[in-house]
Design a protein around this motif. Structure first.
Motif, PDB file in Angstrom:
ATOM      1  N   GLN A  29       2.275 -50.078 -14.872  1.00 38.27           N
ATOM      2  CA  GLN A  29       2.708 -48.687 -15.052  1.00 38.27           C
ATOM      3  C   GLN A  29       2.640 -48.363 -16.527  1.00 38.27           C
ATOM      4  OE1 GLN A  29       5.655 -47.172 -12.378  1.00 38.27           O
ATOM      5  NE2 GLN A  29       6.181 -49.272 -11.858  1.00 38.27           N
TER       6      GLN A  29
ATOM      7  N   ARG B 278      -0.688 -42.130   1.079  1.00 41.06           N
ATOM      8  CA  ARG B 278      -0.996 -42.625  -0.263  1.00 41.06           C
ATOM      9  C   ARG B 278      -0.261 -43.924  -0.556  1.00 41.06           C
ATOM     10  NH1 ARG B 278      -0.678 -37.404  -4.061  1.00 41.06           N
ATOM     11  NH2 ARG B 278      -1.235 -38.900  -5.644  1.00 41.06           N
ATOM     12  N   LYS B 279       0.993 -43.985  -0.099  1.00 38.50           N
ATOM     13  CA  LYS B 279       1.772 -45.197  -0.335  1.00 38.50           C
ATOM     14  C   LYS B 279       1.191 -46.374   0.438  1.00 38.50           C
ATOM     15  CE  LYS B 279       5.204 -44.857  -3.169  1.00 38.50           C
ATOM     16  NZ  LYS B 279       5.116 -45.570  -4.434  1.00 38.50           N
TER      17      LYS B 279
ATOM     18  N   GLY C 134       8.124 -41.739  -6.598  1.00 45.45           N
ATOM     19  CA  GLY C 134       7.155 -40.672  -6.373  1.00 45.45           C
ATOM     20  C   GLY C 134       7.454 -39.814  -5.179  1.00 45.45           C
TER      21      GLY C 134
ATOM     22  N   PRO D 242       1.801 -43.308  -5.746  1.00 40.57           N
ATOM     23  CA  PRO D 242       2.523 -42.367  -6.609  1.00 40.57           C
ATOM     24  C   PRO D 242       3.891 -42.903  -6.987  1.00 40.57           C
ATOM     25  CG  PRO D 242       2.304 -41.526  -4.364  1.00 40.57           C
ATOM     26  CD  PRO D 242       1.433 -42.713  -4.464  1.00 40.57           C
TER      27      PRO D 242
ATOM     28  N   GLN E  34       6.240 -36.214  -5.039  1.00 39.59           N
ATOM     29  CA  GLN E  34       4.813 -36.027  -5.277  1.00 39.59           C
ATOM     30  C   GLN E  34       4.195 -34.929  -4.404  1.00 39.59           C
ATOM     31  OE1 GLN E  34       3.109 -37.927  -7.678  1.00 39.59           O
ATOM     32  NE2 GLN E  34       1.477 -36.465  -7.345  1.00 39.59           N
TER      33      GLN E  34
ATOM     34  N   ASP F 169       2.273 -31.743  -5.837  1.00 43.90           N
ATOM     35  CA  ASP F 169       0.888 -31.455  -5.454  1.00 43.90           C
ATOM     36  C   ASP F 169       0.759 -30.029  -4.941  1.00 43.90           C
ATOM     37  OD1 ASP F 169      -0.022 -33.867  -6.144  1.00 43.90           O
ATOM     38  OD2 ASP F 169      -0.067 -34.713  -4.132  1.00 43.90           O
TER      39      ASP F 169
ATOM     40  N   TYR G  44       2.050 -38.241   1.547  1.00 41.42           N
ATOM     41  CA  TYR G  44       2.732 -39.197   0.670  1.00 41.42           C
ATOM     42  C   TYR G  44       2.687 -40.599   1.277  1.00 41.42           C
ATOM     43  CZ  TYR G  44       6.620 -41.622  -1.528  1.00 41.42           C
ATOM     44  OH  TYR G  44       7.383 -42.553  -2.163  1.00 41.42           O
TER      45      TYR G  44
ATOM     46  N   ARG H  41       5.431 -41.523 -10.261  1.00 42.01           N
ATOM     47  CA  ARG H  41       5.932 -40.846 -11.445  1.00 42.01           C
ATOM     48  C   ARG H  41       6.805 -39.640 -11.157  1.00 42.01           C
ATOM     49  NH1 ARG H  41       3.387 -42.322 -15.892  1.00 42.01           N
ATOM     50  NH2 ARG H  41       5.316 -41.654 -16.841  1.00 42.01           N
TER      51      ARG H  41
END
Lengths: 377, 435, 177
Positions: free
Chosen positions: C53, B52-53, B71, B64, B74, B78, B49, B66
């Motif tokens: 978004q 990715r951030k 996120g 991420p 996430q 996953d 995570y 959502r």
């Protein structure tokens, strides 16, 4: 699909067994659906052959059954990264064949917007080329700037990628209200962004070692194969259609042509970066001198070029896009032939790759800047 | 004290069934292992995570957003997705090896956590006196998983990936092991807790004595973990996905977990050996004030922060640098890193010899005591640090000279410039010789 | 690869390379971006994060955008503006428009006259390439490509729009979270 034949051209090292590796058509870095069959000795490429045609849509044949005004949107789909330039070559061919006088304002707007398209195309090239070599962050930075250009396209043409930008005789619409503001804002920010890419890539020792001396092609070979565009200028051949056969408003703007020296991947990289700077220069000059007036010539009810044939070419982002048109005097062309820069540039792939490693094949495909939509048509 | 209340209660409970010895040597380690495995797995999940951030931020994106706030859920989403995906096995694959390769990868990455000292006292599972050797030995088993995965997939891309990984990991293991020796000369023990203790008792981090060793270890660690810019075994733009091209679902995610776990391991070892592990100045005052468990927990947090910093360097390098080519990777390993590590060992030996020789010279005192490792006075530390930092440049200069004629990465290759030509307008083709 | 000529480096270049200035500069830039993204500030364009978004935040689509087709109606009488002239169908390169007209008898100035009016209008959006030639061909500004861009459906048949859909618009679920 035709049988791919690969000849053994080079002795392998110590009788090691060769391996035939099928790169593509589903491979992350063949830029579409290109299939490259590699004969490998370890990781060294001994021989390769390209298999194309996975994206064949019969564009030239389609054009024989459409009216002249209808063909322009199809031309966007040849090189969908540079739809504006592709559209321009079609409408200019028809206009010149008919002897239409396009108003100067349309010429200037065409110059500005095709140069924007050149920047957008080169940015996408930079993004994918950097991604192929492993600098992933540059991908998103470059796409961010491309987004600004695509926004201008959306506001001007109504579509972002396949814009259907031009009509025979001029443009569908005049420049939108905030056009000048948007262009100037982009032109202000863009050099700083280019410097950022250069900070990450140009001097980076890994980037240098991945690009310097890779995919070398000499000027004589480049001319023999028929390369054009930045791939040709990277080898030091001073050939630019914008200069040698000025079209649109290129005769009135002042710009330099960057030339490489060694014809390697790094030279082509530098040439394209410099071309983006020169494009910005052209855009600002054309915007400064943008004349007033209509953007459309007076058009006959049905577009019917006189009987005969005509060839016209422009300098697209990837090279010389040409269009050969045979007219039989009816409302539909008799035969259309495209000179696709990507297809001809791709022919240099074998010469560039043999002797290098698999990783270099990826870098070389990236540096040739091919688009399969144009190769397969 | 409050924190250990439940622990004492549990101990009393266990005493009804087992003897105190069984509890100390069997039950508590099991509980520790369970805790560590769970926490490390969580940590690994959240490392993805974080990566990715951080990559998103470096690319002016959000990453991420959502699943959960920002996120945060996430990794869990996953994991669930990967668990429910089809576990696809190619028809011509070697089934059993294909089955077991991911487990080897994960096991070799997780076993190493058994000797990593997360903190003092109860925060370490096994204080083995050859801890560092075990770390190197077990993590090198991981290469087996990659080779087996690459070979058993029966795919050319996977095979090339497996071949690359075997060559890469074997050659970088040498550099990794050699780069640690400098620090071991100061610590005089292979026990990881012992190394932390040596830095604690001397009130110094070995990165100051061994900046070159730290850099070498970090670089070869990145290469050992197949992380960018050394991610050749899975180079996605060349080999599709390298050795795990044919893997899908949970088996693929096991490889993924192994990669991140190995990354955490190398970061943890780097933090332990060079950044003082859980040792931090003034934290020991909690111990002397009587808050033993608080001391352990604060030390644990210190350790986590140090590991996180090194992990950030990992992410940072990955999202900045382009990828090496395979032959260049071997060049760096054999022509730069291994010689550097050897020179570093020699320099460390010279430094230690010099400090010992200077002790007593014209009334200089450099050594405090030799009872527990090498305890130096301020003068001795100063000499050591100066030699350490000078060493970085000495090593770089020596190698730049040695590799002057090497193919890549010498000082000769420079940024080139291109010519700008204002071509005449309307004049067709200019010949090459004219410009 | 020593295949190309390299210019002789100057001392400052050699020193820069020795101290890895090239790598440090690149790392500095990504760090700057990282900090810029967290504070949402950037020295060039003023914002650090460019993500839109999408379902949460709707994009602002340009007025000229070529999206879903629409048949405009007279705002007062709510009659269709279409005169069934078939020019759009002729202009369409993809031949995806079908204009079906019918003759009706109307009384103009006391005399019965036949007039062609629109009966059904078929627009196949699956074949449309949104070139806007039909929009330009329309003499009454009836057929228009709007800013609506969410055209996905669950079936191929759903891509074929009839007159009702073209006039009223298609019902779509607008996700907002």
């Amino acid at each position: 699909m035709h049988q791919v034949e690969i000849a053994t051209t080079q002795e392998t090292l110590l009788d090691s067994p060769e391996m035939v590796l099928n790169m593509g058509p589903q491979h992350p870095s063949t830029h579409g659906v290109l299939r490259v069959v590699l004969r490998l000795d370890g990781e060294t490429v001994i021989d390769l052959d390209c298999d194309i045609g996975y994206l064949h849509r019969g564009m030239e044949k389609i054009a024989e059954n459409r009216m002249y005004t209808m063909i322009a949107p199809y031309w966007d789909r040849l090189d969908y990264i540079a739809a504006v330039s592709n559209g321009l070559v079609w409408v200019e061919t028809v206009e010149q064949m008919m002897g239409l006088a396009v108003p100067p304002r349309a010429h200037y707007l065409r110059t500005i917007l095709t140069e924007f398209n050149r920047i957008a195309s080169h940015l996408l090239w930079l993004a994918t080329h950097a991604l192929d070599i492993g600098a992933i962050t540059v991908l998103l930075w470059a796409l961010r700037e491309r987004e600004e250009i695509l926004k201008i396209f959306e506001r001007q043409f109504g579509a972002r990628l396949t814009c259907h930008a031009w009509r025979v005789g001029g443009m569908p619409n005049d420049a939108y209200d905030d056009f000048e503001k948007d262009v100037r804002q982009f032109a202000n920010n863009f050099p700083k962004r280019l410097d950022e890419y250069e900070t990450v890539l140009s001097e980076n020792r890994i980037w240098l070692s991945r690009t310097v001396g890779i995919g070398v092609i000499s000027a004589a070979d480049a001319i023999a194969i028929g390369l054009s565009g930045p791939s040709l200028r990277g080898s030091g051949v001073p050939w630019d259609v914008r200069k040698s056969r000025p079209y649109a408003a290129y005769a009135d703007v002042d710009f330099d042509v960057p030339l490489g020296e060694n014809g390697d991947t790094y030279d082509r990289y530098l040439v394209r970066l410099e071309e983006m700077r020169q494009s910005r220069r052209i855009i600002l000059q054309a915007l400064e001198n943008l004349p007033d007036g209509p953007v459309n010539a007076k058009l006959p009810k049905v577009v019917k070029p006189p009987v005969g044939d005509y060839y016209h070419s422009i300098e697209g982002p990837k090279g010389e896009i040409g269009c050969y048109l045979v007219s039989d005097g009816t409302a539909q062309p008799y035969r259309v032939r495209v000179r696709p820069p990507s297809f001809i540039n791709l022919q240099a792939l074998k010469q560039m790759c043999v002797g290098h490693l698999v990783a270099d094949v990826v870098a070389i495909i990236g540096t040739l800047d091919i688009v399969l939509g144009e190769i397969d048509r | 004290m409050l924190l250990l209340g439940p622990v004492n209660v549990l101990n009393d409970l266990l005493l009804r069934f087992f003897s105190q010895e069984t509890i100390n040597f069997f039950i508590w380690p099991l509980i520790q292992i369970g805790l560590v495995v769970t926490l490390v797995a969580l940590w690994v999940a959240y490392a993805t995570y974080l990566e990715r951030k951080i990559s998103a931020f470096m690319q002016a994106r959000l990453g991420p957003m959502r699943v959960g706030p920002w996120g945060l859920l996430q990794p869990i989403a996953d994991g669930l997705k990967l668990l429910t995906k089809e576990d696809f096995i190619p028809e011509k694959a070697d089934r059993w090896i294909f089955f077991f390769a991911p487990y080897i990868a994960v096991a070799s990455a997780f076993i190493v956590f058994s000797v990593v000292p997360f903190g003092p006292d109860w925060a370490v599972i096994a204080d083995v006196n050859i801890g560092l050797l075990l770390v190197l030995a077990v993590s090198s088993v991981g290469v087996l998983a990659l080779i087996l995965a690459g070979w058993s997939s029966n795919s050319k891309y996977a095979l090339l990936g497996g071949l690359r990984s075997s060559a890469q990991m074997v050659s970088y293991e040498v550099a990794m092991g050699l780069s640690l020796i400098g620090a071991l000369m100061f610590a005089r023990t292979l026990s990881l807790s012992g190394i932390v203790g040596a830095q604690g008792s001397d009130s110094i981090w070995f990165i100051l004595y061994q900046p070159a060793g730290f850099m070498l270890f970090l670089i070869s660690g990145i290469a050992e973990n197949n992380r960018a810019p050394f991610d050749l075994p899975e180079a996605e733009s060349e080999l599709v996905a390298g050795f795990h091209t044919e893997y899908s679902g949970m088996r693929w995610s096991l490889f993924f977990m192994a990669e991140y776990a190995a990354m955490v391991v190398v970061s943890a070892v780097a933090a332990t050996v060079y950044l003082g592990g859980w040792y931090f100045p003034f934290v020991y005052r909690l111990e002397t004030a009587g808050y033993h468990n608080l001391y352990v927990i604060v030390s644990l947090l210190v350790f986590l922060v140090k590991v996180s910093i090194i992990l950030y360097i990992y992410f940072w390098l990955r999202w900045t640098l382009p990828r090496f080519r395979y032959d260049q990777l071997m060049d760096i390993g054999w022509k730069w890193l291994i010689p550097s590590a050897l020179i570093n060992i020699a320099l460390s030996a010279i430094a230690i010899f010099l400090v010992q020789a200077l002790n007593g010279y014209r009334g200089m005192r450099t050594i405090e005591s030799l009872d527990r490792g090498l305890n130096l006075t301020a003068t001795g530390k100063g000499i050591m640090i100066v030699i350490g930092f000078a060493g970085v440049f000495i090593i770089a200069a020596l190698l730049a000279r040695i590799n002057w004629r090497s193919r890549d990465f010498n000082l000769k290759t420079q940024r080139r410039n291109i010519r700008l030509v204002n071509l005449p307008k309307g004049k067709p083709a200019v010949s090459v010789s004219e410009v | 690869m020593p295949l190309v000529k390299t210019p002789k480096p100057t001392w400052s270049q050699k020193l820069k390379r020795f101290f890895m200035i090239d790598l440090i500069k690149g790392l500095g830039l990504t760090l700057k971006y990282n900090i810029g993204a967290i504070t949402d500030k950037d020295s060039v364009a003023g914002k650090g994060i460019y993500t839109e978004q999408y379902p949460k935040v709707r994009p602002d689509v340009a007025p000229r955008f070529h999206g879903a087709p629409r048949l405009n109606m007279d705002p007062e009488t709510h009659d269709t503006l279409c005169i069934a002239c078939n020019l759009c169908a002729i202009a369409c390169p993809e031949d995806c428009i079908d204009v079906i007209a019918m003759d009706v008898e109307i009384i103009v100035a006391g005399k019965p006259r036949r007039k062609k009016v629109l009966d059904e209008f078929i627009f196949d959006t699956s074949r449309c390439m949104f070139c806007a030639l039909c929009q330009e061909a329309c003499p009454t500004a009836c057929l228009e490509l709007t800013q609506e861009f969410e055209l996905a459906t669950y079936s191929r048949a759903g891509f074929v729009w009839n007159r009702e859909m073209l006039e009223q618009g298609r019902e779509t679920v607008k996700y907002t979270s």
